[in-house]
Design an enzyme around this catalytic site. Structure first.
Site, mmCIF file in Angstrom:
data_model
loop_
_atom_site.group_PDB
_atom_site.id
_atom_site.type_symbol
_atom_site.label_atom_id
_atom_site.label_comp_id
_atom_site.label_asym_id
_atom_site.label_seq_id
_atom_site.Cartn_x
_atom_site.Cartn_y
_atom_site.Cartn_z
ATOM 1 N N ASP A 95 37.929 43.091 57.836
ATOM 2 C CA ASP A 95 38.569 42.128 58.715
ATOM 3 C C ASP A 95 38.464 42.648 60.148
ATOM 4 O OD1 ASP A 95 40.455 44.121 58.995
ATOM 5 O OD2 ASP A 95 41.959 43.126 57.760
ATOM 6 N N ASP A 268 41.563 37.601 49.157
ATOM 7 C CA ASP A 268 41.940 39.014 49.119
ATOM 8 C C ASP A 268 43.449 39.113 49.240
ATOM 9 O OD1 ASP A 268 42.834 40.511 51.946
ATOM 10 O OD2 ASP A 268 41.886 38.560 52.225
ATOM 11 N N CYS A 306 44.430 41.835 26.946
ATOM 12 C CA CYS A 306 43.876 42.381 28.192
ATOM 13 C C CYS A 306 42.994 43.580 27.857
ATOM 14 C CB CYS A 306 44.993 42.801 29.144
ATOM 15 S SG CYS A 306 44.381 43.526 30.693
ATOM 16 N N CYS A 308 41.942 45.886 30.078
ATOM 17 C CA CYS A 308 41.983 46.940 31.094
ATOM 18 C C CYS A 308 42.273 48.293 30.450
ATOM 19 C CB CYS A 308 43.018 46.615 32.173
ATOM 20 S SG CYS A 308 44.733 46.978 31.726
ATOM 21 N N CYS A 311 45.980 48.698 29.291
ATOM 22 C CA CYS A 311 46.358 47.963 28.076
ATOM 23 C C CYS A 311 45.640 48.487 26.831
ATOM 24 C CB CYS A 311 46.088 46.473 28.259
ATOM 25 S SG CYS A 311 47.255 45.661 29.380
ATOM 26 N N HIS A 337 45.869 47.502 35.848
ATOM 27 C CA HIS A 337 46.130 46.267 35.099
ATOM 28 C C HIS A 337 46.164 45.049 36.021
ATOM 29 C CE1 HIS A 337 47.775 43.310 32.388
ATOM 30 N NE2 HIS A 337 48.646 43.031 33.340
#
Length: 371
Positions: A95, A268, A306, A308, A311, A337
């Protein structure tokens, strides 16, 4: 000569008009709609670059204001740019630092030439101009750089919002003139606060300037969410269909889904990692507070299904224990997660658009208070 960044509109959902696209950059391909994790100071908080990549991120965002102050853009340029400096080989977006100049600086004085501000760190004086910001962003070397803009608060009067928007347009032209790095794309930023006529005027003006892509700034800065959605609706017909659209600083699950409904390609937000540091997890049934005693003997994962790392390997009971004793690993696992949740949600969003069923997909999710 073709620009090194390109956008393809691959499919438009027959149900909703949501867009499925692809952005190609020098450091890889970004499938859109996408969520971009935020690495403010050249790091996504608590995570290794490997963690962020394994969560499925194809691009991350870094902050020009913070990196300008520390460690300085000259040092990053000496290191070869952000990619080798932070050991991230996928696309990066920086940015312009405009939002931070207006929101974090101890004082700021807006002039036509630029903004005088005091560092929030030590009170030292600095002066940002469109030209100096382009110098910093080109030194950082991200694939996508944002123009320097004036971000009016959501409570701004129409006259204030117009003046900020018109200054943003003049600064955008100066950014274009100063930006010379051929392997970096420059995005303009649509402003106009909460005023439909100003938003439309800004979208048209910047479209005529033919940027490679477009940010939509000055939203989620205090206005109600329905007002933000209205602003996205009013500019939608006036945005180029062959350029990516990036809703800046917005990324809660409900806003991701609503933004895609209104033609947004890129998002974002720091929310995913920020709430993780406070013991909160995102799930398809809403927020989960791991401080809660009811998880003390709950040996199931944060969210069934999930994939991830957290998890697959750890239970709610274990993560609650880490939260309770303030172990840093709690923030790391919950950040993994929450990022994977958001990135997997966008994977499902893309599939639903491709299958012309985004309306059916999003309806039950929006009926749940996801955040």
């Amino acid at each position: 000569m073709p620009h090194p960044l390109s956008y393809q509109l691959l499919h438009t959902c027959a149900q909703t008009g949501a867009r499925r696209g692809r952005v190609t950059t020098p450091h890889g391909v970004i499938e859109t709609p996408c969520f971009m994790p935020v690495g403010t100071r050249a790091t996504v908080k608590t995570l290794l670059p490997r963690d962020v990549a394994e969560a499925g991120a194809s691009i991350i965002l870094a902050n020009t204001y913070h990196l300008y102050l520390r460690p300085g853009h000259a040092l990053v340029r000496e290191a070869g740019g952000l990619h080798p400096f932070m050991y991230w080989d996928r696309p990066i977006l920086t940015d312009s630092g405009g939002f931070q100049v207006f929101s974090l600086a101890n004082i700021n004085k807006i002039q036509e030439d630029g903004v005088l501000f005091r560092s929030h760190i030590d009170g030292s004086k600095h002066f940002f101009t469109p030209e100096s910001v382009m110098e910093v962003e080109q030194a950082l070397g991200a694939d996508i750089a944002m123009c320097f803009d004036e971000c009016a608060p959501g409570t701004a009067t129409e006259s204030y919002a117009r003046a900020a928007m018109e200054r943003t347009h003049r600064w955008a032209a100066r950014c274009q003139a100063a930006h010379t790095r051929s392997d970096q794309a420059l995005f303009g930023i649509v402003q106009g606060c909460v005023y439909p006529d100003l938003r439309i005027e800004s979208a048209k003006t910047l479209s005529d300037m033919d940027f490679v892509g477009y940010g939509i700034g000055g939203l989620s800065v205090g206005e109600p969410k329905p007002v933000m959605y209205e602003m996205l609706e009013v500019i939608r017909p006036h945005m180029p269909t062959n350029k990516p659209r990036y809703l800046m600083g917005v990324g809660s699950p409900d806003c991701l889904l609503e933004g895609v409904l209104r033609g947004v390609d890129m998002f974002d937000c720091v929310l995913q990692t920020r709430i993780a540091r406070h013991g909160l997890a995102l799930t398809r049934r809403g927020r989960m507070n791991l401080h809660n005693k009811k998880y003390e003997r709950d040996f199931t994962p944060i969210e069934d299904g999930c994939d991830c790392h957290a998890c697959r390997n750890f239970s709610r009971a274990y993560i609650r224990h880490l939260v309770s004793v303030e172990e840093p690993l709690a923030a790391q696992l919950l950040s993994i997660h929450n990022l994977r949740f958001s990135l997997r949600l966008m994977e499902d969003v893309r599939a639903a658009i491709e299958q012309d069923r985004y309306g059916d997909f999003v309806k039950p999710l929006l009926e749940v208070k996801l955040f």
